[in-house]
Write a protein that holds these residues in place. Structure first.
Motif, PDB file in Angstrom:
ATOM      1  N   LYS A  77       1.154   4.261  -2.728  1.00  0.00           N
ATOM      2  CA  LYS A  77       1.564   5.638  -2.471  1.00  0.00           C
ATOM      3  C   LYS A  77       3.080   5.661  -2.269  1.00  0.00           C
ATOM      4  O   LYS A  77       3.647   4.746  -1.674  1.00  0.00           O
ATOM      5  CB  LYS A  77       0.866   6.188  -1.236  1.00  0.00           C
ATOM      6  CG  LYS A  77      -0.659   6.211  -1.347  1.00  0.00           C
ATOM      7  CD  LYS A  77      -1.121   7.190  -2.402  1.00  0.00           C
ATOM      8  CE  LYS A  77      -2.643   7.298  -2.428  1.00  0.00           C
ATOM      9  NZ  LYS A  77      -3.117   8.264  -3.442  1.00  0.00           N
ATOM     10  N   LEU A  95      -2.380   8.679   3.717  1.00  0.00           N
ATOM     11  CA  LEU A  95      -2.199   8.350   2.295  1.00  0.00           C
ATOM     12  C   LEU A  95      -2.983   7.098   1.914  1.00  0.00           C
ATOM     13  O   LEU A  95      -3.616   7.048   0.852  1.00  0.00           O
ATOM     14  CB  LEU A  95      -0.723   8.160   1.976  1.00  0.00           C
ATOM     15  CG  LEU A  95       0.163   9.418   2.032  1.00  0.00           C
ATOM     16  CD1 LEU A  95       1.615   9.047   1.753  1.00  0.00           C
ATOM     17  CD2 LEU A  95      -0.320  10.464   1.042  1.00  0.00           C
ATOM     18  N   THR A 115      -3.947   2.497 -11.722  1.00  0.00           N
ATOM     19  CA  THR A 115      -4.215   3.319 -10.541  1.00  0.00           C
ATOM     20  C   THR A 115      -4.608   2.475  -9.330  1.00  0.00           C
ATOM     21  O   THR A 115      -4.139   2.703  -8.217  1.00  0.00           O
ATOM     22  CB  THR A 115      -5.330   4.330 -10.843  1.00  0.00           C
ATOM     23  OG1 THR A 115      -4.935   5.129 -11.958  1.00  0.00           O
ATOM     24  CG2 THR A 115      -5.591   5.222  -9.634  1.00  0.00           C
ATOM     25  N   ASP A 138       0.823  -1.213   0.000  1.00  0.00           N
ATOM     26  CA  ASP A 138       0.000   0.000   0.000  1.00  0.00           C
ATOM     27  C   ASP A 138       0.856   1.263   0.000  1.00  0.00           C
ATOM     28  O   ASP A 138       0.483   2.279  -0.575  1.00  0.00           O
ATOM     29  CB  ASP A 138      -0.906   0.010   1.239  1.00  0.00           C
ATOM     30  CG  ASP A 138      -1.779  -1.236   1.305  1.00  0.00           C
ATOM     31  OD1 ASP A 138      -2.612  -1.410   0.397  1.00  0.00           O
ATOM     32  OD2 ASP A 138      -1.603  -2.032   2.250  1.00  0.00           O
ATOM     33  N   ILE A 139       2.012   1.171   0.680  1.00  0.00           N
ATOM     34  CA  ILE A 139       2.941   2.294   0.790  1.00  0.00           C
ATOM     35  C   ILE A 139       4.332   1.796   0.462  1.00  0.00           C
ATOM     36  O   ILE A 139       4.755   0.754   0.976  1.00  0.00           O
ATOM     37  CB  ILE A 139       2.964   2.889   2.222  1.00  0.00           C
ATOM     38  CG1 ILE A 139       1.558   3.302   2.682  1.00  0.00           C
ATOM     39  CG2 ILE A 139       3.954   4.049   2.317  1.00  0.00           C
ATOM     40  CD1 ILE A 139       1.016   4.543   2.027  1.00  0.00           C
ATOM     41  N   ARG A 161      -1.531   0.791  -7.651  1.00  0.00           N
ATOM     42  CA  ARG A 161      -0.372   1.661  -7.461  1.00  0.00           C
ATOM     43  C   ARG A 161      -0.237   2.062  -5.992  1.00  0.00           C
ATOM     44  O   ARG A 161      -1.155   2.618  -5.395  1.00  0.00           O
ATOM     45  CB  ARG A 161      -0.533   2.913  -8.313  1.00  0.00           C
ATOM     46  CG  ARG A 161       0.642   3.862  -8.289  1.00  0.00           C
ATOM     47  CD  ARG A 161       0.325   5.122  -9.096  1.00  0.00           C
ATOM     48  NE  ARG A 161      -0.048   4.787 -10.466  1.00  0.00           N
ATOM     49  CZ  ARG A 161      -0.604   5.651 -11.308  1.00  0.00           C
ATOM     50  NH1 ARG A 161      -0.865   6.886 -10.908  1.00  0.00           N
ATOM     51  NH2 ARG A 161      -0.911   5.274 -12.542  1.00  0.00           N
ATOM     52  N   SER A 180      -6.590   7.757   1.535  1.00  0.00           N
ATOM     53  CA  SER A 180      -6.967   8.577   0.375  1.00  0.00           C
ATOM     54  C   SER A 180      -6.964   7.770  -0.908  1.00  0.00           C
ATOM     55  O   SER A 180      -7.369   8.283  -1.945  1.00  0.00           O
ATOM     56  CB  SER A 180      -6.000   9.747   0.238  1.00  0.00           C
ATOM     57  OG  SER A 180      -4.701   9.296  -0.122  1.00  0.00           O
ATOM     58  N   ARG A 191       9.522   5.997  -8.183  1.00  0.00           N
ATOM     59  CA  ARG A 191       8.508   6.967  -8.623  1.00  0.00           C
ATOM     60  C   ARG A 191       8.030   6.638 -10.034  1.00  0.00           C
ATOM     61  O   ARG A 191       6.832   6.666 -10.332  1.00  0.00           O
ATOM     62  CB  ARG A 191       9.089   8.374  -8.585  1.00  0.00           C
ATOM     63  CG  ARG A 191       9.349   8.945  -7.208  1.00  0.00           C
ATOM     64  CD  ARG A 191      10.192  10.205  -7.322  1.00  0.00           C
ATOM     65  NE  ARG A 191      10.606  10.716  -6.018  1.00  0.00           N
ATOM     66  CZ  ARG A 191      11.809  11.236  -5.771  1.00  0.00           C
ATOM     67  NH1 ARG A 191      12.717  11.308  -6.739  1.00  0.00           N
ATOM     68  NH2 ARG A 191      12.106  11.677  -4.571  1.00  0.00           N
ATOM     69  N   TYR A 208       1.455   7.607   6.591  1.00  0.00           N
ATOM     70  CA  TYR A 208       1.053   6.379   5.910  1.00  0.00           C
ATOM     71  C   TYR A 208      -0.472   6.200   5.981  1.00  0.00           C
ATOM     72  O   TYR A 208      -1.118   5.848   4.979  1.00  0.00           O
ATOM     73  CB  TYR A 208       1.701   5.156   6.556  1.00  0.00           C
ATOM     74  CG  TYR A 208       3.189   5.055   6.502  1.00  0.00           C
ATOM     75  CD1 TYR A 208       3.953   5.778   5.584  1.00  0.00           C
ATOM     76  CD2 TYR A 208       3.874   4.224   7.380  1.00  0.00           C
ATOM     77  CE1 TYR A 208       5.332   5.669   5.535  1.00  0.00           C
ATOM     78  CE2 TYR A 208       5.264   4.090   7.348  1.00  0.00           C
ATOM     79  CZ  TYR A 208       5.980   4.823   6.438  1.00  0.00           C
ATOM     80  OH  TYR A 208       7.345   4.701   6.415  1.00  0.00           O
ATOM     81  N   ASP A 261       6.264  12.327  -5.812  1.00  0.00           N
ATOM     82  CA  ASP A 261       6.094  11.832  -4.438  1.00  0.00           C
ATOM     83  C   ASP A 261       4.697  12.157  -3.925  1.00  0.00           C
ATOM     84  O   ASP A 261       4.151  13.233  -4.181  1.00  0.00           O
ATOM     85  CB  ASP A 261       7.116  12.486  -3.485  1.00  0.00           C
ATOM     86  CG  ASP A 261       8.513  11.945  -3.663  1.00  0.00           C
ATOM     87  OD1 ASP A 261       8.663  10.836  -4.198  1.00  0.00           O
ATOM     88  OD2 ASP A 261       9.466  12.649  -3.260  1.00  0.00           O
ATOM     89  N   ASP A 262       4.151  11.242  -3.145  1.00  0.00           N
ATOM     90  CA  ASP A 262       2.933  11.553  -2.398  1.00  0.00           C
ATOM     91  C   ASP A 262       3.254  12.246  -1.088  1.00  0.00           C
ATOM     92  O   ASP A 262       2.431  12.986  -0.554  1.00  0.00           O
ATOM     93  CB  ASP A 262       2.146  10.266  -2.138  1.00  0.00           C
ATOM     94  CG  ASP A 262       1.618   9.658  -3.429  1.00  0.00           C
ATOM     95  OD1 ASP A 262       0.751  10.286  -4.060  1.00  0.00           O
ATOM     96  OD2 ASP A 262       2.103   8.577  -3.816  1.00  0.00           O
ATOM     97  N   HIS A 263       4.465  12.000  -0.568  1.00  0.00           N
ATOM     98  CA  HIS A 263       4.948  12.727   0.615  1.00  0.00           C
ATOM     99  C   HIS A 263       6.462  12.599   0.637  1.00  0.00           C
ATOM    100  O   HIS A 263       7.007  11.570   0.264  1.00  0.00           O
ATOM    101  CB  HIS A 263       4.356  12.167   1.908  1.00  0.00           C
ATOM    102  CG  HIS A 263       4.480  13.112   3.068  1.00  0.00           C
ATOM    103  ND1 HIS A 263       3.492  14.028   3.391  1.00  0.00           N
ATOM    104  CD2 HIS A 263       5.483  13.322   3.970  1.00  0.00           C
ATOM    105  CE1 HIS A 263       3.882  14.747   4.435  1.00  0.00           C
ATOM    106  NE2 HIS A 263       5.084  14.337   4.803  1.00  0.00           N
TER     107      HIS A 263
END
Length: 366
Positions: free
Chosen positions: A108, A363, A103, A81-82, A106, A366, A95, A360, A135-137
């Protein structure tokens, strides 16, 4: 939530040790952690991760592993998931790989920048410039690391000061006297310790030249160096050329750094580039005065006259003078030692891990 920590190798480096410290305190049942790495020759910390319940897998083993690891990583991304990358090169790769997945499959992408961007090779620096917006974060380990990025990347980065597992670091080990005896240190020897691998950014030539000056001025001073790496031959050649002998001891890889820190009197670091060194945080927790170059986030941990002294980088005379100042004054060492212990509690891996887990969770939701 399935979280994959991605790192170049699991050798005895600072970022690698941060993962071990995080694994030791990661007791939140919301998360299942695993690690993937690509340097098959860097496996020093695999067992420590496994002991904390975090399995580690090398992506570059087997037939064609050195070429096929990106494909193996892409397959792995479908099952998490992350993905949290702790290497600038792998951050750029993951990345791009993540964007090739549908999607719904994919993960985060979270990254942590552990060093200033100018220390990266040119291809890696450009890879990050071009891909960091995916990046998501993004975390940076110090203000100086964040400032080293492009303006856009800097604006979208969060400074998160990492730390150590104080409980693990402070566990009772060998006594000071026992370790000093094993190292053949005399009772009147003032011992300095550095923990730094033989890499360009650690600038061993600066430290060796400073040590040559300091040891010539103070015959009671001895420097111990824990480290290994690609520049070992060059380091040993310069060590011999400077005639340092037994006053500068190259210890190689050691897994008993806490014991060594209990046995010495000060910590020294001569780096040209840094993020926020784990070894400096460990030294402060051990109550060691720190003499270091003012690079990266070191100044965010070391305060002149409070817990150590900072000197300009690439200035061996200044580094030698600071070493001699601390080595020659037991009263000053006592004052700096108290300051080191007093401020070390803010470098706690639990604080950093809690913030990461909050990110985490947001994200993933979301």
């Amino acid at each position: 939530m399935r979280v994959l920590w991605l790192i170049k190798g699991l050798g005895p480096g600072g970022a690698e040790q941060l993962l071990v410290s995080a694994a030791e305190v990661a007791r939140d049942e919301r998360f299942a952690y695993s690690v993937a790495y690509v340097r098959a020759d860097k496996q020093h910390l695999v067992a420590k991760l496994a002991a904390s319940g975090v399995p580690a897998t090398c992506l570059a083993t087997g037939v064609g592993g050195a070429r096929l690891w990106p494909l193996r990583l892409r397959r792995r991304l479908r099952d998490v998931d992350i993905v949290h990358a702790h290497s600038p090169l792998l951050a750029g790769v993951v990345r791009l790989l993540a964007r090739t997945l549908p999607t719904g499959a994919r993960p985060k992408v979270v990254t942590t920048e552990h060093n200033v961007w100018r220390s990266f090779s040119t291809p890696t620096r450009w890879l990050n410039r071009l891909t960091s917006g995916l990046d998501d974060h993004r975390f940076a380990v110090s203000d100086e690391v964040r400032r080293s990025m492009t303006p856009r990347a800097s604006r979208h980065s969060e400074v998160l000061v990492h730390g150590i597992n104080h409980e693990s670091f402070e566990r009772t080990g060998e006594s000071r006297d026992a370790v000093r005896t094993a190292l053949s240190l005399r009772p009147d020897t003032v011992a300095a310790l550095t923990v730094a691998n033989f890499r360009t950014e650690k600038d061993y030539p600066n430290l060796l030249r400073a040590a040559a000056t300091a040891c010539a001025a103070d015959p009671h001073l001895t420097v111990l160096a824990v480290g290994q790496g690609p520049l070992e031959h060059e380091v040993r050649e310069l060590h011999a050329a400077l005639g340092l002998g037994d006053q500068f001891v190259l210890l190689g890889f050691r897994d008993d750094v806490p014991d060594l820190m209990r046995a010495v009197d000060l910590f020294v670091l001569g780096s040209a580039h840094e993020g926020l060194p784990v070894a400096v945080m460990e030294a402060l927790a051990a109550g060691l005065p720190v003499v270091a170059t003012d690079v990266g986030g070191v100044a965010e941990a070391v305060v002149d006259g409070q817990n150590g002294f900072l000197v300009p980088s690439r200035d061996p005379k200044a580094l030698a003078a600071a070493m001699l100042r601390v080595a020659g004054d037991p009263g000053l060492r006592a004052v700096l030692s108290r300051g080191a212990r007093a401020g070390s509690s803010r470098f706690d891996i639990r604080t950093a891990l809690t913030r990461q887990q909050d990110v985490y969770a947001v994200l993933a939701a979301s």
